[in-house]
Scaffold this active site. Structure first.
Site, PDB file in Angstrom:
ATOM      1  CE  LYS A  66      31.162  35.385  40.869  1.00 31.48           C
ATOM      2  NZ  LYS A  66      31.967  34.514  40.028  1.00 31.48           N
ATOM      3  CE  LYS A  90      32.514  29.943  50.595  1.00 33.09           C
ATOM      4  NZ  LYS A  90      33.760  29.573  49.891  1.00 33.09           N
ATOM      5  CE  LYS A 102      33.928  25.437  43.422  1.00 27.50           C
ATOM      6  NZ  LYS A 102      34.290  26.616  44.212  1.00 27.50           N
ATOM      7  CB  THR A 185      40.438  34.232  49.111  1.00 27.77           C
ATOM      8  OG1 THR A 185      39.691  34.266  47.888  1.00 27.77           O
ATOM      9  CG2 THR A 185      39.870  33.145  50.004  1.00 27.77           C
ATOM     10  CG  ASN A 216      45.619  33.678  45.673  1.00 27.93           C
ATOM     11  OD1 ASN A 216      44.673  33.912  46.403  1.00 27.93           O
ATOM     12  ND2 ASN A 216      46.122  34.579  44.867  1.00 27.93           N
ATOM     13  CB  SER A 344      33.812  37.288  42.560  1.00 31.88           C
ATOM     14  OG  SER A 344      34.968  36.593  42.180  1.00 31.88           O
TER      15      SER A 344
END
Length: 411
Positions: A66, A90, A102, A185, A216, A344
């Protein structure tokens, strides 16, 4: 120190604390797969242009990989590699069943029209569609990409594999995106801050906050802190910085930024030098922008008692040591900004079930995950007599190592 060197250094430190076997340690550092593709598209004027796209899939011991896709001129394999590795730790810290990945394309999205961006995204998806998937690797938005980018990836991927909403997260709500994802987040940062402050018998309403970065994450964190009675006394972004010792009216600042596109000339505060924001007097500093902003040059001048790392890798290892010696408590990025990937995960779960949650359920689940992860980190800190960063790294690395061993990594 660049992000890859810093991440690898923290990993090795955690490996020593855990007493990891050297061969296992080496295998955990090496990415599962690195993908590099050439994406050639016709521009609107008819000329051809080529961009290089990357995807690093780091580890899948605990589940599908992810991670975000960024469109930025400085996307390079080293940075993508570091961020993929960070995602592995994470997701393990948050205890969601994923590994890390990524990706990115080396381009300047501001110089491309909407139709050029769409063509580029579709060509990139065509090149990697057989290497991503619902149970393989699930991209999400990152710097320079957004819900629209994810919609294009979903559409292109579905041409090859049938309707597959769970192949990306951070999608528009109309295509199966999750309620609460946009704020996730920033909201996770606030839940993490509450958990940390509760340890010292404090709450958000007792504290003054400085927020560096008002995109954001920073704007949502500021809004939610303001709602909880916290006093946000300084805010900065790429356009400038504003301060007010009595607390900034965040809803008014958000309106001002929306109408003018900038923080400057805001009536509810005085302008200040954006370079001074990190060393401004406050209780809690929240860096929400770029990596490496706290370094050996400015670490000694930081006045905050707590630093919440909402950005990825905002604190250089040298700054880390200086701040720790001065008794500053740092809540590390691999925990503090995990709210986005956690929601997510909720989005992916909803897509697979074909059953969508209401926003309260999303936010309540996020709070539960963030608080549980904080207590798990504190347990590791006590077991290994280490700080919060190493508590988080040992927690994440230990979970991935255990999963790797249970699967039979030498077989």
């Amino acid at each position: 120190m660049n992000a890859l060197a810093a991440t690898s250094r923290n990993f090795r430190k955690a490996g020593r604390i855990l007493g990891l076997d050297s061969k296992l340690e080496k295998s955990l550092l090496i990415p599962f797969r690195e993908i590099k593709v050439e994406c050639t598209i016709p521009k609107d004027d008819g000329s051809l242009v080529s961009y290089v796209g990357f995807r690093v899939q780091h580890d899948n011991a605990r589940g599908p990989m992810k991670g975000g896709i960024r469109y930025h001129p400085e996307v390079d394999p080293d940075e993508v590699n570091a961020l993929a590795q960070l995602m592995t730790w994470k997701t393990a810290v948050a205890d969601i069943p994923y590994g890390g990945a990524k990706g990115g394309i080396g381009c300047n999205p501001k110089e491309l029209s909407n139709s050029e961006l769409e063509r580029l995204t579709r060509v990139f998806t065509q090149k990697i569609h057989d290497l991503i998937g619902i149970h393989t690797d699930i991209p999400a938005p990152d710097m320079g990409t957004n819900a629209q980018t994810m919609a294009w990836i979903l559409d292109e991927y579905s041409k090859f594999h049938g309707h597959s909403p769970a192949v990306v997260t951070g999608k528009p709500i109309d295509l199966g995106g999750s309620l609460g994802r946009e704020a996730a987040t920033g909201r996770g940062v606030v839940f993490a801050t509450e958990a940390l402050l509760a340890e010292s018998g404090k709450s958000i309403r007792d504290m003054t906050f400085v927020i560096q970065g008002f995109g954001n994450v920073g704007s949502w964190a500021a809004r939610l802190i303001h709602e909880r009675g916290g006093k946000v006394i300084a805010v900065s972004d790429i356009t400038g910085a504003v301060k007010n010792a009595n607390g900034i009216d965040i809803p008014e600042l958000l309106k001002h930024k929306e109408s003018t596109g900038s923080l400057i000339n805001f009536n509810g505060g005085d302008s200040m030098d954006a370079n001074e924001i990190l060393v401004h007097e406050c209780d809690v500093l929240i860096p929400c922008a770029l990596g490496g902003v706290l370094n050996r040059e400015n670490a000694a001048d930081v006045k905050a008692k707590f630093i919440i790392e909402a950005a990825n890798h905002p604190t250089d290892p040298e700054a880390d040591e200086i701040l720790s010696k001065r008794g500053v408590i740092i809540l590390p990025d691999i925990y503090a900004n995990a709210g986005g990937v956690t929601v997510s995960y909720f989005e992916w779960v909803q897509n697979i079930q074909g059953f969508m949650w209401d926003e309260d359920k999303v936010n309540n689940e996020l709070r539960r995950y963030m608080i549980r992860a904080f207590h798990n980190i504190k347990d590791m800190c006590q077991s290994h007599s280490c700080d919060l960063r190493m508590g988080a790294f040992t927690l994440g690395v230990n979970r991935v190592a255990r999963a790797t061993l249970l699967r039979g990594w030498e077989a």
